[in-house]
Design an enzyme around this catalytic site. Structure first.
Site, PDB file in Angstrom:
ATOM      1  N   GLY A  13       0.796  -1.212   0.000  1.00  0.00           N
ATOM      2  CA  GLY A  13       0.000   0.000   0.000  1.00  0.00           C
ATOM      3  C   GLY A  13       0.830   1.264   0.000  1.00  0.00           C
ATOM      4  N   ASN A  14       0.213   2.365   0.424  1.00  0.00           N
ATOM      5  CA  ASN A  14       0.874   3.675   0.428  1.00  0.00           C
ATOM      6  C   ASN A  14       2.196   3.644   1.188  1.00  0.00           C
ATOM      7  OD1 ASN A  14      -1.358   5.000  -0.904  1.00  0.00           O
ATOM      8  ND2 ASN A  14      -2.438   4.990   1.049  1.00  0.00           N
ATOM      9  N   PHE A  37      -0.930  -9.989  -0.895  1.00  0.00           N
ATOM     10  CA  PHE A  37      -2.297  -9.683  -1.309  1.00  0.00           C
ATOM     11  C   PHE A  37      -2.510  -9.988  -2.790  1.00  0.00           C
ATOM     12  CE2 PHE A  37      -5.457  -6.618  -2.965  1.00  0.00           C
ATOM     13  CZ  PHE A  37      -6.565  -7.060  -2.251  1.00  0.00           C
ATOM     14  N   GLN A 123       0.830  -0.252  16.278  1.00  0.00           N
ATOM     15  CA  GLN A 123      -0.417  -0.106  17.040  1.00  0.00           C
ATOM     16  C   GLN A 123      -0.389  -0.979  18.290  1.00  0.00           C
ATOM     17  OE1 GLN A 123      -3.732  -0.114  13.777  1.00  0.00           O
ATOM     18  NE2 GLN A 123      -4.264   1.457  15.269  1.00  0.00           N
ATOM     19  N   HIS A 218     -10.449   8.104  17.934  1.00  0.00           N
ATOM     20  CA  HIS A 218     -11.607   7.964  17.052  1.00  0.00           C
ATOM     21  C   HIS A 218     -12.847   7.340  17.699  1.00  0.00           C
ATOM     22  CE1 HIS A 218      -8.352   7.952  13.729  1.00  0.00           C
ATOM     23  NE2 HIS A 218      -8.848   9.165  13.833  1.00  0.00           N
TER      24      HIS A 218
END
Length: 405
Positions: A13-14, A37, A123, A218
């Site tokens: 990804g990014n 993926f 995380q 969030h």
């Protein structure tokens, strides 16, 4: 002379595009990419046969103020861990937390002693998962976890062009060295990949970044906004941070209070554990976002006037008639509850700290996610295994928490 190292980037990804591109631009780094993926590895490999990967830094070099624009060639992109992992000195995970398990399982058979495994971002709970999957092998490795990606970035064209929109000035991470004895400095090696910025700093221990995580922001904002929603679509997407009201700020501040209380309780029981870096969310904003904040009166005004959040809205889904409903399956809940709020609740539970704000928010969030995680004020629901709280891994005491090796 700096030792040449081999860096393996996990993901497509990014963040993986940027990490691989930066690593490949260094003369003293051999770069590999592992992406499992779909057919991503094959697609990217074919693109590299006729193209280079272009990286631009829109904010420019931190030192010179000039924009950066360069191209590199990636020579090893594969979905086969048997080709990617052997000989890798540093393995950097730049995939969402939900994918960490599958990548750890993929690399486990080929992991060698003294490898550095980096979550970027890791995380909360990353370390628990690494030790759970790699078992005794993890004790021979260096395990590092950083609080976020080092940049805001986006792929402009897959495999060909990625843009770095913003480079963070500082990025905090933790290191668990275990019984490893690498022939290189792990923090220096990761800094070598990053370049001049961000400046990587080391936390006092692995617990400190968990209790200082921003993954707790969030869910309480989502809860405060939508807990009394009548289910009817609305006309426009509401602002997320700058649309904060007193009710949302109360839950956000309450959860942050509980994290600070947990840090104090752990430090009281285990004085050797330095948790001085655990700040209340309000104090963190004043430290790291001060140039963007117009009103520092309270946590409420801080978020309402933080220009870094200009225009950011709640995750919404558009209805057939052009109106909007909240998207409760967005990463603000799917990532930040099992790999954020539930993990911090787990630490508080071990420390014996009451967490009414955590409990109320998690109870609502689990309904939106169709999960059974918290029962009353305890983490003992049947879906604990879908989270990364310490209890999932059999860590239920202070001694076990402090000594996870």
């Amino acid at each position: 002379m700096t030792k040449k190292i081999t860096v393996l980037v996990c993901g497509g990804g990014n963040g993986a595009h940027v990490t691989a591109g930066l690593a490949a631009s260094r003369d003293d780094i051999e770069t590999r990419v592992l992406t499992t993926f779909s057919d991503e590895a094959e697609r990217w490999t074919n693109i590299m046969k006729e193209n280079d990967l272009r990286i631009t830094v829109d904010e420019g070099d931190i030192k010179s103020g000039e924009s950066v624009d360069f191209k590199v060639k990636l020579n090893c992109i594969t979905k086969d861990p048997s080709k990617a992992v052997p000989g890798a000195d540093v393995i950097i995970f730049t995939v969402p937390a939900f994918a960490h398990q599958s990548y750890l399982e993929a690399i486990e058979p080929y992991i060698q002693p003294n490898t550095t495994i980096v979550g970027m971002p890791g995380q909360p709970g990353f370390e628990f998962q690494v030790f759970d999957v790699l078992k005794d092998k993890a004790k021979q490795c260096v395990v590092m976890s950083f609080e976020s990606l080092p940049w805001a970035c986006r792929i402009a064209e897959f495999g060909k062009f990625v843009q770095i929109l913003m480079v963070k000035v500082n990025l905090m991470g933790c290191i668990i060295r275990g019984q490893s004895k690498p022939s290189y400095d792990p923090m220096e090696a990761v800094q070598r990949v990053m370049g001049k910025a961000p400046i990587l700093t080391q936390a006092n221990n692995y617990i400190e970044p968990i209790l200082a995580t921003k993954s707790i922001i969030h869910p309480p904002i989502m809860y405060g906004k939508w807990k009394d929603w009548d289910g009817k679509p609305i006309e426009k997407k509401p602002l997320f941070y700058q649309g904060l009201d007193e009710e949302q700020a109360r839950y956000l501040g309450g959860i942050s209070d509980e994290l600070v209380a947990t840090a104090k309780a752990i430090a009281a029981q285990k004085p050797e554990v330095d948790l001085s870096g655990v700040l209340h969310l309000y104090d963190w904003y004043l430290r790291d976002h001060k140039p963007y904040i117009k009103d520092t009166t309270s946590l409420l005004t801080v978020l309402q006037t933080d220009t870094a959040y200009d225009g950011l809205v709640h995750p919404m889904k558009e209805t057939e008639d052009g109106k909007f409903v909240p998207d409760f399956r967005y990463r603000y809940l799917t990532e930040d509850v099992p790999n954020g709020l539930v993990v911090t609740k787990g630490l508080a539970q071990i420390a014996g700290v009451p967490t009414p704000f955590h409990d109320e928010v998690i109870a609502w969030c689990q309904k939106q996610l169709g999960k059974d995680i918290i029962v009353g004020d305890e983490l003992k629901g049947k879906d604990i295994g879908s989270t990364r709280c310490p209890q999932r891994y059999g860590i239920n005491t202070m001694d076990a928490l402090v000594n996870i090796m």
